[in-house]
Write an enzyme that holds these catalytic residues in place. Structure first.
Site, mmCIF file in Angstrom:
data_model
loop_
_atom_site.group_PDB
_atom_site.id
_atom_site.type_symbol
_atom_site.label_atom_id
_atom_site.label_comp_id
_atom_site.label_asym_id
_atom_site.label_seq_id
_atom_site.Cartn_x
_atom_site.Cartn_y
_atom_site.Cartn_z
ATOM 1 N N LYS A 14 21.546 -89.618 73.260
ATOM 2 C CA LYS A 14 20.463 -88.973 74.013
ATOM 3 C C LYS A 14 20.443 -89.458 75.463
ATOM 4 C CE LYS A 14 17.775 -88.159 69.848
ATOM 5 N NZ LYS A 14 16.762 -88.667 68.915
ATOM 6 N N GLN B 225 12.270 -93.305 68.647
ATOM 7 C CA GLN B 225 13.298 -92.991 67.655
ATOM 8 C C GLN B 225 12.794 -93.353 66.257
ATOM 9 O OE1 GLN B 225 16.312 -91.397 68.283
ATOM 10 N NE2 GLN B 225 16.435 -91.300 66.052
ATOM 11 N N ASP C 67 9.202 -84.687 71.436
ATOM 12 C CA ASP C 67 9.662 -84.429 70.069
ATOM 13 C C ASP C 67 8.735 -83.448 69.360
ATOM 14 O OD1 ASP C 67 12.046 -85.459 69.304
ATOM 15 O OD2 ASP C 67 11.275 -87.419 68.712
#
Ligand code: NAD
Length: 296
Positions: free
Chosen positions: A60, A104, A127
């Protein structure tokens, strides 16, 4: 974009599409910087030493670099306490140079993802997992959407898969993948059946799917015989295993070789949904930047 042709199924090349999305995003960032503004910024929070998570995070941050997004890494040891993690999120919420915050997952078992999402600023929720973002999605309002589901929708659009009035079957009902994909498909006027671990006669339901999205987290779970001829098959699953010679093998939730003989379109693993997820994270970061700085 060059697409690989197969004997029957057309491979939906997520790697190529993600590269072309990144090019567009890079041009966007270049234009932003040319107008004298700062670069969009993504903060990535990683707790613990899970190898797969570390790999995803590296991927990422490297992708951020490719398009000119600034990334800020915040790495914590596995025994970090909840207070430290929440303080980090609160500081990032306040930061002027951070437009997106990505924590994460999964977190080590003593930490609560729910508590983290409860303090995360929805305007920086790249997200799309906060209750506010999920609520906005389910209410059909604008907002940041979860990356994998949006990536799937972009793949369908790119391949001109007609969604309206079609029967879409989604296997999996997680907040991360199954639920949001079902919602996005429904908003594009598909008739959606959601399946999960207690669903009966799953094979028969799949055989009626014009579009089958598989996010069960079970390696090669969906058989070729479950696929309706001419269907579109989207395999979200990612499984890392070792091959006979100890080599690393990545496979999905669908028995690809058999399914590809029957499907009209199919995503490979790797190189299908995965790269699109990362591309949509970058896209969400730029969207969050534009909203926060008043461009959009
Ligand atoms: P999850 O474990 O949270 O959810 C799995 C879902 O599958 C559950 O809702 C469960 O009800 C359903 N399920 C399990 N067994 C089933 C069965 N026998 N029959 C029918 N349904 C069943 O997983 P998740 O986070 O939604 O992820 C699913 C998969 O997608 C995993 O392999 C994950 O690694 C992968 N994933 C990939 C990406 C990507 O970018 N490609 C992103 C996120 C997740």
């Amino acid at each position: 974009m060059v697409l690989q042709e197969q004997s029957v199924g057309q491979v939906m090349d997520g790697k190529a599409l993600a590269a072309s999305v990144r090019e567009t995003l890079k041009e966007k960032v270049t234009k932003i910087v040319e107008t004298g503004k700062r670069r969009p910024g993504l903060a990535v929070v990683l707790v613990g030493d899970d190898k797969a998570s570390a790999l995803y995070v590296k991927n990422k941050t490297q992708s951020c670099k490719k398009v000119g997004i600034e990334s800020f890494m915040h790495t914590f040891p596995a025994d970090t306490d909840m207070e430290t993690l929440l303080n980090c999120i609160k500081t990032l919420n306040q930061s002027d140079v951070v437009d997106g915050i990505l924590v994460q997952l999964p977190l080590p078992s003593h930490l609560s993802a729910e508590e983290v999402l409860a303090v995360l600023d929805p305007n920086k929720d790249v997200d799309g997992l906060t209750t506010e973002s999920m609520g906005r999605l389910f209410a059909g309002k604008t907002g940041l959407r979860p990356c994998t589901p949006v990536g799937v929708m972009v793949l369908l659009e790119e391949h001109k898969v007609d969604v309206e009035g079609k029967h879409a079957v989604v296997i999996g009902r997680s907040n991360l993948v199954g639920k949001p994909i079902a919602m996005l498909l429904q908003q594009k006027n598909a008739t959606v059946t959601m399946c999960h671990s207690r669903t009966k006669d799953l094979d028969k339901i799949c055989q009626n799917a014009d579009i089958l999205v598989v996010a069960a987290g079970k390696r090669e779970f969906v058989k070729g015989s479950w696929i309706k001829p001419g269907a579109t098959v989207i395999d979200v699953g990612i499984h890392h295993t070792q091959g006979p010679d100890g080599e690393s093998v990545i496979s999905g939730d669908v028995q690809y070789a058999d399914a590809a003989k029957v499907a009209r379109h199919i995503t490979p693993v790797p190189g299908g949904v995965g790269p699109m997820t990362v591309a949509m994270l970058l896209s969400n970061t730029i969207t969050a930047f534009e909203r926060r700085t008043g461009i959009k």
